[in-house]
Design a protein around this motif. Structure first.
Motif, mmCIF file in Angstrom:
data_model
loop_
_atom_site.group_PDB
_atom_site.id
_atom_site.type_symbol
_atom_site.label_atom_id
_atom_site.label_comp_id
_atom_site.label_asym_id
_atom_site.label_seq_id
_atom_site.Cartn_x
_atom_site.Cartn_y
_atom_site.Cartn_z
ATOM 1 N N ASP A 380 0.776 -1.242 -0.022
ATOM 2 C CA ASP A 380 -0.097 -0.073 0.005
ATOM 3 C C ASP A 380 0.968 1.527 0.013
ATOM 4 O OD1 ASP A 380 1.074 -0.408 2.604
ATOM 5 O OD2 ASP A 380 -0.956 0.126 3.430
ATOM 6 N N ASP A 381 2.201 1.138 -0.195
ATOM 7 C CA ASP A 381 3.106 2.486 -0.290
ATOM 8 C C ASP A 381 3.037 3.050 -1.467
ATOM 9 O OD1 ASP A 381 5.013 3.977 -0.100
ATOM 10 O OD2 ASP A 381 6.503 3.009 0.582
ATOM 11 N N THR A 382 2.302 3.979 -1.801
ATOM 12 C CA THR A 382 2.339 4.775 -3.167
ATOM 13 C C THR A 382 3.646 5.329 -3.541
ATOM 14 O OG1 THR A 382 1.561 6.701 -1.904
ATOM 15 C CG2 THR A 382 -0.115 4.942 -2.620
ATOM 16 N N THR A 383 4.641 5.481 -2.717
ATOM 17 C CA THR A 383 5.753 5.914 -3.147
ATOM 18 C C THR A 383 6.748 4.829 -3.989
ATOM 19 O OG1 THR A 383 7.048 5.582 -1.463
ATOM 20 C CG2 THR A 383 5.908 7.734 -1.403
ATOM 21 N N GLY A 384 6.653 3.695 -3.535
ATOM 22 C CA GLY A 384 7.401 2.589 -4.214
ATOM 23 C C GLY A 384 8.755 2.925 -3.630
#
Length: 706
Positions: A380-384
């Motif tokens: 769920d980490d949108t930054t990656g």
């Protein structure tokens, strides 16, 4: 940690030690520290009980280096310094960097400085510290500080002052006089500003050195690592077989079948490097044939293999597939049994180079990384982004101002770009889970702690030598690593080099183009993320200095070009004239601590700071609100890797126009040798470059008209 340590009347005064008193009192030794302690009477004092950083050296104080007549008097303040702490009233007058208790390394260096004073006093026939008067202090300072830099001189004076301070706190003060610089100020005792030794000693690595060094390091991590790790596993398996093989008639037959054809046909025999000449690789031969050590030895004696191997040494190939390539072909014909330890050593060194250079971490932070420090991002980490959780050590103290040898977990993690993640993954395959990535036990066979900076410097030197030998053997003459003009490649130079290349090579090969653009973007977001920072700005300090120096160099070059009659074009031409006129030339590389504040003030002049962009062939007079490269809020530099046509901050000179035409000619020549679709694109780019040069010539003006 505020418990009383001495009498109720003065808790800062320690009781008198006895000969059996430990050098380090138990209250200063952390529960996990198992280093042996020394006693007061011993001639060597180990400070290891104070060291909890696995990457730190374990210093020892050798009292034989102290003048015998003053040794007893120096021991007491030294022991007091190790186990006591300075009064708050004393520290309040010393500045923000003063600490009540300091590190084991600083304690060792301070005692070494006191011993130098003691030897000098003995030469003056002074056998009592009380005899070190104001006059002698001045004479010693004149002699001791004559050949050092101002920074070193100031540190030396501070350490000598500590002798007076801790003598006063000891149970039986010797009565040494207060150094005169402690009351008059240290400035008049230091060398003049601008002396030959005033330059910053940490020079960035030369681009011609760093380019191939980084390429080979990443080549090891990305291309060779799989082969090396597989070969290491196979070598361990073969060594296990060689140790446990039981001799049988079948193994004897296999041994003859393997070696006799080589003996009779005159072929090379499996060899290992001996102390004087090549020797038969008995472990390898036993492992691949199933023969016991005794069977291999008996066969070698029977057929005179000792002399034959010396004349015909050969490789020891293992059945490990070679998947890595070098210049389009396999980098090895086979993985050799005896090459594996050296290649494993170079692989860990290559991973260290990648981590040191592409994160901006200090060497001790890199050497304290552990397996698992850089987990994959959560789904769920949108930054990656991969984040590195690490410990930092510089200026880490507890609430009482005492140095914490174990450091502390950095509040804000480092951001890892792809090459760093790859390097960490390789290291995680070389050590057990949770272990130090650079564990000395697993990388060098030395028990305890991690590799140290001195040892890593030697490894980098060995890695460079291997690369140059390999490049010559493979005919890759353009890929050797030259000598650096500023001296050996050391781990302490990578951090500043990172800042230098971000500031001066925004889109080049060394910068890894978009990867480095990402680094600059993350670094510029300092107000929100405090990337790589503590209260004092972390790597931003280094980056700001290098960026300011680069911008000042750009302004100085522009000023010289204008004086030579060159013209300017572009929407920011007028602002660039102002910037060139208002910028002082920085002569040399003197970078004192105060320059950091000047650098930040210089970069904050929005609109009149000039950034050279050699890839776009222009100068950017960076103004944040009009920049089309979409800089992050608060950024003081453009995203030079994302320079866009039509930006209102661009400036070009006649030199830029000439270089645009030369680049267009190069593209046309290249297009003649390529397939039509590619050639068409190259010619289109060449026409675009010429149109840009024509536009400059049509609109360029000299300084008078501007």
């Amino acid at each position: 940690m505020t418990a009383a340590q001495g009498s109720d009347d003065d808790p800062y005064t320690l009781p008198m030690p006895t000969p059996e008193t430990p050098v380090v009192l138990a209250k200063w030794i952390s529960p996990g520290n198992t280093h042996p302690n020394s006693t007061y009477q011993e001639p060597v004092w180990s400070l290891a009980p104070l060291v909890d950083n696995p990457a730190s050296a374990l210093p020892r104080i050798y009292w034989k280096n102290c003048s015998p007549s003053l040794r007893g008097q120096l021991k007491l303040p030294a022991w007091t310094m190790i186990n006591g702490w300075l009064r708050p009233t004393y520290l309040h007058t010393r500045g923000v960097q003063a600490k009540a208790r300091t590190s084991a390394g600083d304690l060792y260096a301070t005692c070494a400085e006191w011993m130098k004073l003691a030897r000098w006093l003995a030469q003056q026939n002074i056998t009592d510290l009380a005899g070190c008067t104001d006059t002698l202090w001045r004479a010693y300072a004149h002699e001791r500080l004559a050949t050092v830099s101002r920074a070193t001189g100031a540190l030396t004076c501070a350490r000598l002052t500590d002798l007076w301070a801790f003598d006063r706190l000891s149970a039986s003060p010797a009565g040494i006089a207060r150094p005169p610089w402690d009351t008059e100020g240290v400035d008049d005792f230091l060398p003049a500003i601008g002396g030959a030794r005033a330059e910053n000693a940490t020079e960035p690595l030369d681009p011609q050195v760093l380019g191939p060094l980084l390429i080979w390091a990443m080549r090891f991590v990305d291309d060779f690592a799989g082969d090396i790790l597989a070969a290491s596993a196979e070598r361990r398996r073969l060594l296990g077989l060689a140790r446990t093989n039981q001799g049988t008639p079948a193994s004897a037959a296999a041994l003859e079948e393997f070696l006799l054809p080589l003996v009779r046909d005159g072929g090379p025999l499996p060899a290992t490097a001996g102390t004087g000449r090549p020797l038969l690789a008995r472990s390898y031969v036993g492992a691949v044939t199933g023969a016991s050590r005794w069977q291999v030895l008996q066969f070698a004696e029977q057929h005179g293999l000792g002399d034959l191997v010396a004349r015909r040494p050969g490789p020891c190939p293992m059945r490990v597939p070679v998947r890595g390539s070098l210049d389009g072909r396999p980098w090895r014909t086979a993985m050799d049994f005896h090459d594996v330890p050296q290649l494993m050593r170079h692989l860990s060194t290559a991973a260290a180079i990648v981590c040191l250079y592409l994160t901006g971490m200090r060497p001790q932070e890199v050497l304290n990384l552990r397996s698992g420090c850089c987990p994959d991002p959560e789904p769920d980490d949108t930054t990656g982004r991969h984040l590195i959780r690490s410990r930092h050590f510089k200026n880490v103290t507890d609430t009482d101002g005492h140095h914490l040898s174990a450091g502390e977990i950095r509040a804000v993690p480092w951001v890892a770009i792809t090459p760093v993640v790859n390097a960490i993954r390789v290291l995680e395959q070389m050590v057990p889970g949770g272990e130090l990535l650079f564990s000395a036990a697993h990388h060098s066979g030395r028990p305890g702690g991690s590799l140290q900076t001195g040892g890593l410097n030697l490894r980098i030197n060995d890695f460079t030598a291997w690369v140059n030998h390999e490049a010559a053997a493979q005919g890759l003459t353009g890929q050797h690593i030259p000598d650096d003009p500023h001296g050996p490649i050391k781990v302490s130079r990578f951090r500043r080099t990172l800042a230098w290349h971000i500031a001066r090579r925004p889109g080049g090969l060394i910068a890894l183009a978009v990867q480095y653009g990402h680094m600059r973007t993350v670094l510029d977001a300092r107000t929100s993320s405090r990337y790589g920072a503590r209260s004092r700005g972390g790597i931003h300090t280094v980056l700001d200095v290098e960026t300011a120096l680069a911008a000042a160099d750009t302004a100085a070059r522009l000023r010289d070009q204008l004086a030579a009659g060159e013209r300017l074009s572009g929407p920011a031409a007028g602002r660039s004239l102002t910037a060139a006129a208002q910028t002082s030339r920085f002569e040399g590389r003197i970078v004192p601590r105060t320059f950091v504040h000047k650098a930040r003030a210089y970069l904050a002049r929005d609109g009149i700071v000039l950034y050279d962009n050699p890839d776009a062939l222009l100068i950017c007079a960076f103004q944040h609100d009009t920049a089309l490269c979409n800089p992050v809020p608060g950024a003081t530099a453009p995203r030079q890797y994302d320079c866009r046509p039509g930006c209102g901050n661009t400036v070009r000179t006649d030199t830029h126009a000439r270089l645009l035409r030369e680049k267009a000619d190069e593209l046309d020549q290249l297009a003649q040798r390529l397939p039509l679709p590619i050639a068409r694109r190259l010619r289109t780019n060449a026409d675009r470059l010429r149109d840009t040069a024509h536009a400059h010539e049509a609109t360029a003006q000299n300084t008078g008209n501007l």
